[in-house]
Design a protein around this motif. Structure first.
Motif, short mmCIF file in Angstrom:
data_model
loop_
_atom_site.label_atom_id
_atom_site.label_comp_id
_atom_site.label_asym_id
_atom_site.label_seq_id
_atom_site.Cartn_x
_atom_site.Cartn_y
_atom_site.Cartn_z
N ARG A 156 0.84 -1.19 0.00
CA ARG A 156 0.00 0.00 0.00
C ARG A 156 0.87 1.24 0.00
O ARG A 156 2.04 1.20 0.40
N CYS A 180 0.70 5.64 0.67
CA CYS A 180 0.01 6.83 1.13
C CYS A 180 0.80 8.04 0.68
O CYS A 180 2.02 8.11 0.91
N TYR A 221 -4.63 7.22 -0.93
CA TYR A 221 -4.26 5.88 -0.45
C TYR A 221 -4.55 4.88 -1.56
O TYR A 221 -5.60 4.95 -2.22
#
Length: 252
Positions: A192, A194, A208
């Motif tokens: 992931r 951000c 995100y």
């Protein structure tokens, strides 16, 4: 996985409400007042915590045993129900194979605080893990020389089973971007990112994005729940925290 969810089940034209004893991707154990015969078909509605969503499944009783726990409402038995294959055919998402299921998720919102402040705050809070309601435990295994987490282990509850994974964290201070990459654990792959981008004075866009591959099946509605509902709820918690902490800092 031992867990107590509210369960409605229909048997012989009547609907009963009970609790679950445990659950797995393939079935569920429920408390019953009567001993159900093996092979008995059941229609089930499983209500998730806080009534956030429910799953409608069907299955058949695979075993029945006397409950070892005393119950004030006379639920004397436990029935192990195996889900029908068709009930889980709503399996999701971006990628489905015989051995894994993959999905992606993304979302963005505006925070009334500078991007540098939000980026540093996110690093302090281990990439939102402690704000996500389904994460039961977060453990920092290793840190960078500047004190920021490098290796992080999480244990999470996916409602039908628990899983754990270890991720390596990378920080791009110039572009205000934090990236997590799964290096081991129950997930086949997981990553992931951000990113914080200035959109005005003391204001930034928080974006995100995540990609995950799992080696266990979960219904499509659960994938939607985690990748949309939980994600947005968690990001809103961070937005509220960032704006409150930045306001306090300006007031000092």
């Amino acid at each position: 996985m031992k867990v107590e969810y509210e369960v409605f089940y229909t048997h012989a034209g009547k609907t009963f409400v009970t609790k679950s004893r445990d659950i797995s991707p393939g079935g569920i154990g429920i408390y019953t007042g009567d001993e159900l015969k093996i092979g008995t078909p059941l229609d089930l509605t499983i209500v998730m915590p806080e009534g956030a969503m429910s799953l409608n499944l069907s299955g058949a009783v695979k075993y029945t045993e006397k409950s070892r726990e005393r119950s004030a409402d006379h639920r004397r038995f436990v029935a192990g129900v195996e889900f029908d294959g068709g009930s889980l055919d709503e399996l999701p998402a971006a990628e489905t194979g015989e051995e894994f299921i993959g999905y992606s998720a993304s979302h963005s919102l505006i925070i009334d605080a500078p991007p540098e402040f939000c980026f540093n705050l996110l690093s302090e809070h281990v990439g939102l893990t402690e704000l996500a309601g389904f994460v039961e435990e977060t453990k920092v295994l290793e840190k960078y020389p500047d004190g920021r987490p490098r290796l992080v282990e999480i244990r999470a509850n996916a409602l039908i089973r628990t899983f754990s994974s270890v991720s390596e964290c990378f920080y791009d201070d110039e572009n205000l971007c934090q990236t997590w990459k799964r290096i081991k654990g129950d997930l086949i792959e997981g990553g992931r990112q951000c990113r914080f981008t200035a959109v005005g004075p003391d204001k930034c866009r928080y974006a995100y994005a995540a990609n995950t591959k799992m080696d266990f099946p979960i219904p499509g509605r659960l994938v939607h729940y985690f990748s949309v509902v939980v994600l947005r709820r968690t990001m809103k918690k961070f937005k509220k925290m960032a704006e409150e902490e930045y306001s306090l800092r300006k007031a000092r």
